[in-house]
Design a protein around this motif. Sequence first.
Motif, PDB file in Angstrom:
ATOM      1  N   ALA A   1     -15.634  20.833  -4.897  1.00  0.00           N
ATOM      2  CA  ALA A   1     -17.048  21.018  -4.574  1.00  0.00           C
ATOM      3  C   ALA A   1     -17.600  22.271  -5.246  1.00  0.00           C
ATOM      4  CB  ALA A   1     -17.240  21.110  -3.063  1.00  0.00           C
ATOM      5  N   GLY A   2     -18.803  22.156  -5.749  1.00  0.00           N
ATOM      6  CA  GLY A   2     -19.506  23.280  -6.342  1.00  0.00           C
ATOM      7  C   GLY A   2     -19.117  23.597  -7.769  1.00  0.00           C
ATOM      8  N   GLU A   3     -18.147  22.849  -8.336  1.00  0.00           N
ATOM      9  CA  GLU A   3     -17.676  23.128  -9.697  1.00  0.00           C
ATOM     10  C   GLU A   3     -18.292  22.128 -10.677  1.00  0.00           C
ATOM     11  OE1 GLU A   3     -15.841  25.710 -10.514  1.00  0.00           O
ATOM     12  OE2 GLU A   3     -15.771  26.352  -8.409  1.00  0.00           O
ATOM     13  N   THR A   4     -18.325  22.559 -11.958  1.00  0.00           N
ATOM     14  CA  THR A   4     -18.803  21.696 -13.051  1.00  0.00           C
ATOM     15  C   THR A   4     -17.656  21.467 -14.029  1.00  0.00           C
ATOM     16  OG1 THR A   4     -21.067  22.494 -12.858  1.00  0.00           O
ATOM     17  CG2 THR A   4     -20.451  21.476 -14.945  1.00  0.00           C
ATOM     18  N   TYR A   5     -17.446  20.198 -14.391  1.00  0.00           N
ATOM     19  CA  TYR A   5     -16.352  19.817 -15.275  1.00  0.00           C
ATOM     20  C   TYR A   5     -16.924  19.139 -16.514  1.00  0.00           C
ATOM     21  CZ  TYR A   5     -13.626  20.621 -11.045  1.00  0.00           C
ATOM     22  OH  TYR A   5     -13.081  21.185  -9.935  1.00  0.00           O
ATOM     23  N   THR A   6     -16.293  19.377 -17.651  1.00  0.00           N
ATOM     24  CA  THR A   6     -16.724  18.773 -18.908  1.00  0.00           C
ATOM     25  C   THR A   6     -15.639  17.816 -19.405  1.00  0.00           C
ATOM     26  OG1 THR A   6     -18.041  20.701 -19.511  1.00  0.00           O
ATOM     27  CG2 THR A   6     -17.436  19.180 -21.287  1.00  0.00           C
ATOM     28  N   PHE A   7     -16.055  16.582 -19.662  1.00  0.00           N
ATOM     29  CA  PHE A   7     -15.108  15.593 -20.195  1.00  0.00           C
ATOM     30  C   PHE A   7     -15.843  14.700 -21.179  1.00  0.00           C
ATOM     31  CE2 PHE A   7     -12.631  11.752 -20.417  1.00  0.00           C
ATOM     32  CZ  PHE A   7     -11.332  12.236 -20.480  1.00  0.00           C
ATOM     33  N   ASP A   8     -15.301  14.590 -22.391  1.00  0.00           N
ATOM     34  CA  ASP A   8     -15.900  13.761 -23.440  1.00  0.00           C
ATOM     35  C   ASP A   8     -15.142  12.448 -23.568  1.00  0.00           C
ATOM     36  OD1 ASP A   8     -17.647  15.825 -23.951  1.00  0.00           O
ATOM     37  OD2 ASP A   8     -16.417  16.677 -25.562  1.00  0.00           O
ATOM     38  N   PHE A   9     -15.910  11.377 -23.820  1.00  0.00           N
ATOM     39  CA  PHE A   9     -15.325  10.060 -24.062  1.00  0.00           C
ATOM     40  C   PHE A   9     -15.468   9.708 -25.535  1.00  0.00           C
ATOM     41  CE2 PHE A   9     -16.275   9.740 -19.527  1.00  0.00           C
ATOM     42  CZ  PHE A   9     -15.156   9.090 -19.033  1.00  0.00           C
ATOM     43  N   GLU A  10     -14.403   9.192 -26.121  1.00  0.00           N
ATOM     44  CA  GLU A  10     -14.433   8.661 -27.476  1.00  0.00           C
ATOM     45  C   GLU A  10     -14.102   7.172 -27.389  1.00  0.00           C
ATOM     46  OE1 GLU A  10     -11.755  10.888 -29.882  1.00  0.00           O
ATOM     47  OE2 GLU A  10     -13.014  12.685 -29.907  1.00  0.00           O
ATOM     48  N   LEU A  11     -15.125   6.323 -27.590  1.00  0.00           N
ATOM     49  CA  LEU A  11     -14.963   4.881 -27.431  1.00  0.00           C
ATOM     50  C   LEU A  11     -14.657   4.223 -28.769  1.00  0.00           C
ATOM     51  CD1 LEU A  11     -17.809   3.998 -24.902  1.00  0.00           C
ATOM     52  CD2 LEU A  11     -15.505   4.885 -24.472  1.00  0.00           C
ATOM     53  N   THR A  12     -13.724   3.307 -28.730  1.00  0.00           N
ATOM     54  CA  THR A  12     -13.315   2.589 -29.937  1.00  0.00           C
ATOM     55  C   THR A  12     -14.113   1.298 -30.062  1.00  0.00           C
ATOM     56  OG1 THR A  12     -11.079   3.454 -29.693  1.00  0.00           O
ATOM     57  CG2 THR A  12     -11.365   1.541 -31.145  1.00  0.00           C
ATOM     58  N   PRO A  13     -14.669   1.016 -31.247  1.00  0.00           N
ATOM     59  CA  PRO A  13     -15.387  -0.248 -31.424  1.00  0.00           C
ATOM     60  C   PRO A  13     -14.513  -1.436 -31.046  1.00  0.00           C
ATOM     61  CG  PRO A  13     -15.774   1.194 -33.300  1.00  0.00           C
ATOM     62  CD  PRO A  13     -14.696   1.840 -32.468  1.00  0.00           C
ATOM     63  N   GLY A  14     -15.109  -2.386 -30.332  1.00  0.00           N
ATOM     64  CA  GLY A  14     -14.390  -3.586 -29.907  1.00  0.00           C
ATOM     65  C   GLY A  14     -15.337  -4.761 -29.880  1.00  0.00           C
ATOM     66  N   SER A  15     -15.053  -5.751 -29.047  1.00  0.00           N
ATOM     67  CA  SER A  15     -15.896  -6.938 -28.962  1.00  0.00           C
ATOM     68  C   SER A  15     -16.701  -6.914 -27.672  1.00  0.00           C
ATOM     69  CB  SER A  15     -15.035  -8.206 -29.003  1.00  0.00           C
ATOM     70  OG  SER A  15     -14.393  -8.400 -27.756  1.00  0.00           O
ATOM     71  N   THR A  16     -17.715  -7.754 -27.623  1.00  0.00           N
ATOM     72  CA  THR A  16     -18.519  -7.839 -26.402  1.00  0.00           C
ATOM     73  C   THR A  16     -17.718  -8.437 -25.254  1.00  0.00           C
ATOM     74  OG1 THR A  16     -19.369  -9.980 -27.144  1.00  0.00           O
ATOM     75  CG2 THR A  16     -20.689  -8.041 -27.646  1.00  0.00           C
ATOM     76  N   LEU A  17     -16.616  -9.147 -25.540  1.00  0.00           N
ATOM     77  CA  LEU A  17     -15.787  -9.681 -24.469  1.00  0.00           C
ATOM     78  C   LEU A  17     -15.065  -8.576 -23.710  1.00  0.00           C
ATOM     79  CD1 LEU A  17     -14.207 -12.844 -26.143  1.00  0.00           C
ATOM     80  CD2 LEU A  17     -16.066 -12.729 -24.491  1.00  0.00           C
ATOM     81  N   ASP A  18     -14.974  -7.389 -24.318  1.00  0.00           N
ATOM     82  CA  ASP A  18     -14.333  -6.267 -23.653  1.00  0.00           C
ATOM     83  C   ASP A  18     -15.336  -5.407 -22.896  1.00  0.00           C
ATOM     84  OD1 ASP A  18     -11.914  -4.978 -23.039  1.00  0.00           O
ATOM     85  OD2 ASP A  18     -12.320  -3.396 -24.500  1.00  0.00           O
ATOM     86  N   ASP A  19     -16.619  -5.813 -22.911  1.00  0.00           N
ATOM     87  CA  ASP A  19     -17.635  -5.054 -22.193  1.00  0.00           C
ATOM     88  C   ASP A  19     -17.426  -5.195 -20.689  1.00  0.00           C
ATOM     89  OD1 ASP A  19     -18.799  -4.291 -24.524  1.00  0.00           O
ATOM     90  OD2 ASP A  19     -20.403  -5.781 -24.464  1.00  0.00           O
ATOM     91  N   VAL A  20     -17.733  -4.133 -19.972  1.00  0.00           N
ATOM     92  CA  VAL A  20     -17.657  -4.163 -18.513  1.00  0.00           C
ATOM     93  C   VAL A  20     -18.818  -4.996 -17.976  1.00  0.00           C
ATOM     94  CG1 VAL A  20     -17.778  -2.763 -16.427  1.00  0.00           C
ATOM     95  CG2 VAL A  20     -16.518  -1.931 -18.425  1.00  0.00           C
ATOM     96  N   VAL A  21     -18.517  -5.873 -17.024  1.00  0.00           N
ATOM     97  CA  VAL A  21     -19.549  -6.731 -16.446  1.00  0.00           C
ATOM     98  C   VAL A  21     -19.656  -6.444 -14.957  1.00  0.00           C
ATOM     99  CG1 VAL A  21     -19.333  -8.558 -18.156  1.00  0.00           C
ATOM    100  CG2 VAL A  21     -17.877  -8.602 -16.133  1.00  0.00           C
ATOM    101  N   VAL A  22     -20.849  -6.692 -14.419  1.00  0.00           N
ATOM    102  CA  VAL A  22     -21.133  -6.424 -13.018  1.00  0.00           C
ATOM    103  C   VAL A  22     -21.238  -7.713 -12.215  1.00  0.00           C
ATOM    104  CG1 VAL A  22     -22.789  -5.392 -11.410  1.00  0.00           C
ATOM    105  CG2 VAL A  22     -22.318  -4.279 -13.604  1.00  0.00           C
ATOM    106  N   VAL A  23     -21.930  -8.704 -12.748  1.00  0.00           N
ATOM    107  CA  VAL A  23     -22.192  -9.926 -12.011  1.00  0.00           C
ATOM    108  C   VAL A  23     -20.889 -10.688 -11.772  1.00  0.00           C
ATOM    109  CG1 VAL A  23     -22.582 -11.418 -14.017  1.00  0.00           C
ATOM    110  CG2 VAL A  23     -23.767 -11.897 -11.873  1.00  0.00           C
TER     111      VAL A  23
END
Length: 952
Positions: A107-129
Amino acid sequence: MLPFSPPRRLSAFGSLLLGLAVACASLGALSPGMAQAQSSATVQGRVVDAETGAPLAGANVQVLGTQRGTSADTDGQYRVRVAPGDLRLRASFVGYSAETEQLRVEAGETYTFDFELTPGSTLDDVVVVGSRGQSRSALQSAVPVDALPVGELTTQSPQTDLNQLLTYTAPSFQANRQTSSDATEFIDPATLRSLPPDQLLVLVNGKRRHKSSLVNTLGTVGRGAVGTDLNAIPSAAVQRVEVLRNGASAQYGSDAVAGVLNLQMKEATNQLTADVTTGLRNAGDGEVVKVSANYGFAVGEEGFVNVTGMFRDRARTNRADGNQLILFDQSDFPNGVAPPSGFPFAYPQVAGIIGEEAAQNARRIDNQILNQRGLERSDFQFRVGQSAVQQRAVFLNSEVGLGNDATLYAFGGLSYKNGIGAPFRRLPFSTSAMPYRASNTDPALFPNGFQPEMNSDVVDQSLTIGVEGTIGGWTWDLSNSYGRNSLDYQMDNTVNASLLQASPTSIYAGGHAFSQNVTNLDVSRFFDDALAGINVAFGGAYRTDRYQIFSGEEASYRNYGRVQLIDDTSAASPQLVTRDTLGKEPGTQGFVGFRPENEVDRTRSNVAAYLDTEVNLTENLLVTAAGRYENYSDFGGTLNGRLAARWGLLDGRLNLRGSASTGFRAPSLHQIYFNEVRTDFDDQGQLVNIGTFSNDSEVARILGIPQLEEERSRSYSAGITASPIENLDLTIDGYQIYVDDRVVLTGEFTPDNAPEIVDLLSEVGAQNAQVFANAVNTKTTGLDVVATYRLPLPTGTVELSAAGNVNDTEIQALTIPETVRANYEGDDLQGTFFGRQEQGFLTESNPESKVTLSADYQLSAFGLLVRTVRFGEQVRPGFAQNQTHSPEWVVDATASYDLTEAATLSVGASNLFNNYPDEQVFGNSYAGVFDYAPVQQGLNGAFYFARLNVQL
C-alpha cells in the motif's frame, strides 16, 4: 403539423445528449476528489512492440480477477491503481500475444513494470465474451470466439460500415443491403450461422443492447424477425468485436441462440484519430463520403473519457435495366390490354395467355403513347439498388475511479439516420393507383405515373451507467442500460389515389419505436487456491421492454371512395351499405400508413437470475457450467443451462473443446403486436396490399392462430484449437443447433381460403392477410474453421489468414395448429400457411458456405491488404420459383502508405473485378425489373475508395 414532428425527434436527441452531458459532468465533478487512497498501490510502465520497441497505443492492461484495468496512451504508457498484495497483471493488444506477470505490491507504493509484446495472431487475443472468469485467449476458450480488430480493420478495409466490415471478415456473419423492401433498406438484417437476426444477441462493453423497432415483413433475409441496428454505432468508436459462435442463453438470456456479438469500445487517451473516406461504385453511382474522429482524455488518476463522432453520406445506386411491363392503360385502343385484376401485366404474359400477336400489339400501343407524349421508355425505369442514407452519430465511453477500489463508468451513443428508399414505381397501366379517373384525359397530377419515395428518419439512442468494484475478494458490477430505436415514414412523390387530383404528394405515414431498460447486478470471485482455480459468478437482471406504433395522417391510410349509401334496390326495406365508389387503392402509394386502429403502446418485464462457474480441475482441464432462470410477465418462466469443457494437450499447443446447452428466445413485442397494411408481391408475382395482423387480432382469432410462445433451442458443439508450429494457429468447430416452435410470419390467407375475414380485410384496404405463429422446428448443422499464420520475410511481414463456414438449415417439422386446419377452406393449407417462399427465406437466406482468404503485408511505411471471399451457392425463393445462384468470388484490395508518422493514405476497392451474382430467371425478375437479387455479395458491384487516416 405532422403527428411525428421534428421537435419530437429533437427532444429525443436532447434527452440523450443531456444524459451524456450529465455523465461527463459527473465524471469531471468527481475527479478532483479522487485522491489516491492510501490503502492502494500504483503500477505504471510502458507497453511496446518486442521487435521494434514501438509503443502500442491503446494496449489493454488488466488486473486479473478484478474489474481494474486501463489502456496505454500514445506513448504506450499506462498507470493503474491496485489493491495491495499478490496480483496478476496482463497486457494485451490486437495482433500480439498477451503477457501476464505475477507481482507483489504494498500500500502507498508505486511500481514500474514494462511489457514487451510479441507479434502474434488474433486467435491469441484475450477475449471477454463467453466467460465471467479469467480472461483467456480465443485459443484457450472452451467455446469458439473470434476477436476482430475493428480499430485496425477500419483503417485498411474498403468497407465503410460495421455490418459490411463483419460480413467480409467473419465467415459465419452475413449482412446484405436490401432493395425495394421498405425500411429494411435502412437497417440491414444481420445473421450469424444463418439463423435469423433475432437469434443473435448484441452486447456493448458486455451489456445487452436494444433491438431495432423494425420487424422485417417483406421477402428479405430475416423475414418476420427483429434485429439490432449495428450501423447505429460508429465503427471508429469500436476497438474490437468479439463474436461468440455458440448458444449462450444460459449466460446472457433471451436471443443468444446463434451466439453473441460483444463490441469493446475504445478507451484510448491523449490520442486523436480521424479519417476521411470517399468513393463510388463502378457504375458511377453510390458515392460515399465518411468522416469520423475519435479522441480521449484522462480524468483523474486512472479515468478516461473517449468520444467518437461520425458523419456518413451514402448515395443511392440503381441496377434496374429495361423491363417488359405494360406501361399504359390500353382500354381505349383496338385490341389493347385493359388493366386487369390479375394477369397479364407484362408483354410475355400477354404472349403466353393471349398470343404473340397480342403482345406485339400491346408493345406498339405503348410506343405510340410514348411518342405522343414525347417520352422514352427509360422515363419509366424503376429504382433497384441501395437506398440513399445520410447519418450522424456520436458515441461516448468513459470510466473514473471512485476510491476504495470502485469505478464509475458510463457509455452510450446517439445516431440520426435519414434514409430515402424507392418502393415499386407506379405505372399508368395500374389505373387503381393513379389519382385520376379514366375519363380524365389530361390530369395535372402524375399523368405518366410516379416513383414513390420513402423518406425515413431512424433515431437510435443508448446510455449505460454503472459502478463496479471489489469487496472482500468479490468483484461486483451494478449497472443500468437504456436504449431506444425509432423509425418514422414520410412518403414523398406519392398520392392517395382515392383523393384523385386533390391528393397531397407528401404524406406522413406514421412510425414505430422500441425501448428497453435493463438493470444488472453481476458478482464474481476467482478462488486461486481451489484445485487449479475456480471462478464463481452469479447475478440477476430486471428488464422492461416497450413497443409503440404511431398512426399517420388520415390521407396515408383512408379510402375516400369508400362511403355509406342507402341501398333500396335489393331488399324489402332500404339498407345502409358501404360501397367503394371509385375503385381506387386506399392510402399512400408505396407504403400504406398506420391507422389509429394500428396504434400500439405495449410493455412487458422480465426478471432473471443466473449462476456461472468455471472449474480448472488441472492446469490443462477446464469445465464450465451455467444456469439461468428468466420469468416474463406475458408468457411465464424458462430455465436453461450450459456445460462446456476444454482439455489442453501437448503443453497447450492442442486443445479439445466442446459444449452443450439449452436456450430460448422470447417472442418480441413486435411479433406479438405489429400490424399494418403494406404493398408487396403475392404468390403470383402481383402487387397487392397485404395485411399483417397482430397475434391478438380478430383476424388471428378467426384463422385459429394460438398465442405466441417462446422458441426453445438445443445447441451442441465440438472442436479443436491448435498451434502446431510457430506463428500458425488453427481452430475447427462443428455445431448443431435445434430450434423448436420458431416464430415465423405465415404465408397469405385470402378471401378464397378464409372467407370469414373478407370484411376485416376490406375495412383496412387489404386483399390478403398474414400473421405471426409458432410453426416450425429446424436443425442447423455447420462447421467453422479459422487459421492464421504470421510469415516474417526478409523485407517485411505477411499476416495470412483463412476462415470458412459451411452451414445448412433444414425444416424438421411444420406444425399447423388444429384450429387453423379446421378453419381453412382451400386445397393447399401448407402452401398458404408456410409455403415455398416462406420456407426458403427461413432456410436459404444466406450462402451455404463462405470462405475468406487474406494477406496483410507490411514493409516499413507501405502496406498491402488483399482479401478474397468466396460466397457459396445460395438458393433464392423467387416470385415464380426457387433459383440456385452459383458460387461467387469477390476480391478486395487496399494499398496504404504512411505519408508521415501521423498520416496514412489508403486507396483500394471492394469487389475489385465488379462481380455480380447470377442474373435472376425472368419469372423471378418482375418482368425484367430486378436483374439481380440481393444475395451473396449483393447487387451494387465494385466500390473504389480513397481514405486518409490521421493519428495525433
